[in-house]
Motif scaffolding. Structure first.
Motif, mmCIF file in Angstrom:
data_model
loop_
_atom_site.group_PDB
_atom_site.id
_atom_site.type_symbol
_atom_site.label_atom_id
_atom_site.label_comp_id
_atom_site.label_asym_id
_atom_site.label_seq_id
_atom_site.Cartn_x
_atom_site.Cartn_y
_atom_site.Cartn_z
ATOM 1 N N LEU A 146 3.301 54.512 47.645
ATOM 2 C CA LEU A 146 4.567 55.219 47.825
ATOM 3 C C LEU A 146 5.047 55.838 46.521
ATOM 4 O O LEU A 146 5.557 56.965 46.504
ATOM 5 C CB LEU A 146 5.623 54.257 48.375
ATOM 6 N N VAL A 147 4.900 55.107 45.406
ATOM 7 C CA VAL A 147 5.290 55.654 44.104
ATOM 8 C C VAL A 147 4.423 56.859 43.761
ATOM 9 O O VAL A 147 4.918 57.863 43.220
ATOM 10 C CB VAL A 147 5.186 54.576 43.013
ATOM 11 N N GLY A 148 3.135 56.784 44.074
ATOM 12 C CA GLY A 148 2.257 57.925 43.811
ATOM 13 C C GLY A 148 2.700 59.161 44.571
ATOM 14 O O GLY A 148 2.677 60.275 44.043
ATOM 15 N N GLY A 149 3.160 58.963 45.795
ATOM 16 C CA GLY A 149 3.681 60.086 46.556
ATOM 17 C C GLY A 149 4.942 60.669 45.966
ATOM 18 O O GLY A 149 5.248 61.849 46.157
ATOM 19 N N SER A 150 5.691 59.862 45.206
ATOM 20 C CA SER A 150 6.926 60.353 44.606
ATOM 21 C C SER A 150 6.665 61.372 43.507
ATOM 22 O O SER A 150 7.523 62.209 43.221
ATOM 23 C CB SER A 150 7.740 59.187 44.034
ATOM 24 N N PHE A 151 5.487 61.319 42.883
ATOM 25 C CA PHE A 151 5.169 62.305 41.855
ATOM 26 C C PHE A 151 5.092 63.701 42.464
ATOM 27 O O PHE A 151 5.443 64.688 41.820
ATOM 28 C CB PHE A 151 3.850 61.944 41.159
ATOM 29 N N THR A 152 4.611 63.774 43.692
ATOM 30 C CA THR A 152 4.601 65.059 44.389
ATOM 31 C C THR A 152 6.020 65.509 44.693
ATOM 32 O O THR A 152 6.365 66.696 44.552
ATOM 33 C CB THR A 152 3.794 64.933 45.694
ATOM 34 N N ALA A 153 6.886 64.572 45.100
ATOM 35 C CA ALA A 153 8.282 64.917 45.364
ATOM 36 C C ALA A 153 8.978 65.386 44.097
ATOM 37 O O ALA A 153 9.873 66.243 44.144
ATOM 38 C CB ALA A 153 9.014 63.716 45.963
ATOM 39 N N ASN A 154 8.575 64.841 42.933
ATOM 40 C CA ASN A 154 9.189 65.241 41.662
ATOM 41 C C ASN A 154 9.026 66.731 41.392
ATOM 42 O O ASN A 154 9.857 67.338 40.704
ATOM 43 C CB ASN A 154 8.575 64.452 40.504
ATOM 44 N N SER A 155 7.947 67.323 41.919
ATOM 45 C CA SER A 155 7.712 68.744 41.672
ATOM 46 C C SER A 155 8.792 69.613 42.287
ATOM 47 O O SER A 155 8.949 70.783 41.916
ATOM 48 C CB SER A 155 6.335 69.151 42.220
ATOM 49 N N LEU A 156 9.546 69.052 43.234
ATOM 50 C CA LEU A 156 10.626 69.799 43.884
ATOM 51 C C LEU A 156 11.969 69.600 43.177
ATOM 52 O O LEU A 156 12.971 70.189 43.586
ATOM 53 C CB LEU A 156 10.752 69.359 45.345
ATOM 54 N N LEU A 157 11.998 68.775 42.140
ATOM 55 C CA LEU A 157 13.252 68.458 41.451
ATOM 56 C C LEU A 157 13.271 68.958 40.014
ATOM 57 O O LEU A 157 14.076 68.498 39.206
ATOM 58 C CB LEU A 157 13.471 66.930 41.454
ATOM 59 N N GLY A 158 12.398 69.916 39.709
ATOM 60 C CA GLY A 158 12.297 70.391 38.330
ATOM 61 C C GLY A 158 13.566 71.026 37.798
ATOM 62 O O GLY A 158 13.850 70.967 36.596
ATOM 63 N N ASP A 159 14.372 71.627 38.667
ATOM 64 C CA ASP A 159 15.587 72.307 38.224
ATOM 65 C C ASP A 159 16.848 71.474 38.426
ATOM 66 O O ASP A 159 17.949 71.937 38.121
ATOM 67 C CB ASP A 159 15.749 73.640 38.978
ATOM 68 N N TYR A 160 16.698 70.274 38.950
ATOM 69 C CA TYR A 160 17.886 69.440 39.181
ATOM 70 C C TYR A 160 18.154 68.587 37.950
ATOM 71 O O TYR A 160 17.223 68.089 37.318
ATOM 72 C CB TYR A 160 17.681 68.541 40.404
ATOM 73 N N PRO A 161 19.443 68.420 37.568
ATOM 74 C CA PRO A 161 19.755 67.598 36.387
ATOM 75 C C PRO A 161 19.134 66.214 36.490
ATOM 76 O O PRO A 161 19.311 65.526 37.509
ATOM 77 C CB PRO A 161 21.283 67.529 36.403
ATOM 78 N N TYR A 162 18.421 65.807 35.445
ATOM 79 C CA TYR A 162 17.668 64.560 35.498
ATOM 80 C C TYR A 162 18.551 63.369 35.843
ATOM 81 O O TYR A 162 18.308 62.646 36.809
ATOM 82 C CB TYR A 162 16.967 64.305 34.156
ATOM 83 N N ALA A 163 19.579 63.132 35.029
ATOM 84 C CA ALA A 163 20.408 61.940 35.211
ATOM 85 C C ALA A 163 21.143 61.962 36.549
ATOM 86 O O ALA A 163 21.285 60.926 37.209
ATOM 87 C CB ALA A 163 21.405 61.807 34.063
ATOM 88 N N GLY A 164 21.585 63.141 36.970
ATOM 89 C CA GLY A 164 22.260 63.246 38.255
ATOM 90 C C GLY A 164 21.340 62.887 39.400
ATOM 91 O O GLY A 164 21.748 62.212 40.352
ATOM 92 N N GLY A 165 20.088 63.329 39.323
ATOM 93 C CA GLY A 165 19.122 62.981 40.358
ATOM 94 C C GLY A 165 18.856 61.491 40.404
ATOM 95 O O GLY A 165 18.763 60.888 41.486
ATOM 96 N N GLN A 166 18.738 60.866 39.222
ATOM 97 C CA GLN A 166 18.528 59.414 39.173
ATOM 98 C C GLN A 166 19.733 58.673 39.718
ATOM 99 O O GLN A 166 19.592 57.658 40.403
ATOM 100 C CB GLN A 166 18.236 58.971 37.738
ATOM 101 N N PHE A 167 20.936 59.171 39.409
ATOM 102 C CA PHE A 167 22.155 58.538 39.928
ATOM 103 C C PHE A 167 22.188 58.578 41.454
ATOM 104 O O PHE A 167 22.484 57.568 42.110
ATOM 105 C CB PHE A 167 23.384 59.245 39.351
ATOM 106 N N LEU A 168 21.872 59.738 42.038
ATOM 107 C CA LEU A 168 21.873 59.852 43.493
ATOM 108 C C LEU A 168 20.792 58.977 44.115
ATOM 109 O O LEU A 168 21.020 58.306 45.133
ATOM 110 C CB LEU A 168 21.668 61.310 43.901
ATOM 111 N N ARG A 169 19.623 58.974 43.509
ATOM 112 C CA ARG A 169 18.511 58.180 44.032
ATOM 113 C C ARG A 169 18.843 56.693 44.040
ATOM 114 O O ARG A 169 18.764 56.026 45.080
ATOM 115 C CB ARG A 169 17.260 58.430 43.196
ATOM 116 N N TYR A 170 19.229 56.167 42.892
ATOM 117 C CA TYR A 170 19.466 54.730 42.796
ATOM 118 C C TYR A 170 20.782 54.325 43.449
ATOM 119 O O TYR A 170 20.893 53.218 43.985
ATOM 120 C CB TYR A 170 19.420 54.286 41.337
#
Length: 312
Positions: A18-42
């Protein structure tokens, strides 16, 4: 393998896939603010996990001392927020394969560190298995362009991957997989918010578009809620040494899912690397299981490791 170790191995493997699949999902978040994305995720993962924290969760949390709360904060900072930040920073001056190769070395580091903290020698066959896993991860990903900064941040990513397993050992037993996952997600969300405000100011959080929403939901629900609980359940059953061997499946899963979104291909090198990872996992897991049978009950070894790590 008995039923417990088989279940633990399957849970650890599923979590890493599942974590390996998340690397593919990361390619869709290149323009989203890093910390904001982590905040929403967690943050979302924390809200979803709270109802499943288990009976007596509040009492177990109150029983934690200051040292264990600091360890939880360090686990979230190093193994979650810091790990993702290091990967992002590394990819600014290095190709994604570079931090991936370093993270693929985590089984080797854990195979050395955990036994030493437990007061025993690293097992040679486990090291051989972990080395095969690392070699397989390298073969799957290859090597790419980088510089000194890319290598330095890739090393930080390796530290985060190791810390995510090792730092959790002393708190896994008193909290259990579900409550531990819940707490670290809540702590990581708070830490991400602080990082976002300090680094990006008012622009640290914005409304994601449709593709970004899908990627964030995948990371929060599947990778974090399901993946974290499976990972810690697996680690509880087979220990950090054996569980971390399965992290070699992360680049394999990433290579398999990348063609689905057009960000990569799966060829001969990926097939050979996948075979090396599987061989390393089989060799290392079998050796660790034989050692457990010779030395006594798995729970005894786990408690010894917890006491050794608690002294750090």
């Amino acid at each position: 393998m008995n039923a417990t170790t088989t279940r633990g191995a399957l849970l650890a493997a599923l979590a890493c896939v599942l974590v390996g699949g998340s690397f593919t999902a990361n390619s869709l978040l290149g323009d989203y603010p890093y910390a904001g994305g982590q905040f929403l995720r967690y943050g979302l993962a924390f809200l979803l996990l709270v109802p499943f924290a288990g009976r007596g969760a509040a009492a177990r949390l109150r029983a934690l001392g200051t040292g264990r709360w600091l360890r939880l904060a360090l686990l979230a900072a190093v193994g979650m927020v810091g790990f993702n930040l290091a990967v992002l920073a590394a990819e600014r001056s290095a190709e994604p394969a570079v931090p991936g190769v370093f993270v693929g070395c985590a089984p080797v580091v854990v195979a050395v560190v955990v036994p030493l903290l437990d007061g025993r020698r690293p097992q040679r066959v486990v090291l051989y298995g972990a080395s095969l896993v690392a070699l397989g991860a390298f073969t799957v990903q290859g090597w790419g362009r980088t510089d000194g900064a890319g290598i330095a941040f890739s090393v930080c990513a390796l530290v985060g991957e190791v810390g995510f397993a090792v730092l959790a050992v002393p708190v896994l037993r008193p909290l259990g997989p579900r409550l531990l996952s819940t707490v670290v997600c809540g702590v990581a969300a708070a830490e991400s918010a602080v990082v976002g405000v300090l680094a990006d100011g008012a622009g640290w959080l914005r409304r994601p578009d449709t593709a970004e929403t899908g990627a964030l939901l995948w990371q929060a629900v599947v990778v974090t809620v399901v993946g974290f609980v499976c990972w810690y359940m697996g680690m509880q059953r087979i220990g950090a040494e054996r569980a971390t061997l399965y992290s070699g499946l992360i680049p394999v899963a990433a290579a398999c899912t990348a063609p689905l979104v057009g960000t990569g291909s799966y060829g001969a090198a990926q097939a050979v690397g996948s075979a090396l990872v599987c061989a390393g996992v089989a060799a290392g897991s079998g050796a660790s299981l034989r050692s457990t049978r010779r030395s006594g009950a798995p729970a005894t070894c786990q408690r010894t490791s917890e006491r050794s790590l608690e002294r750090l």
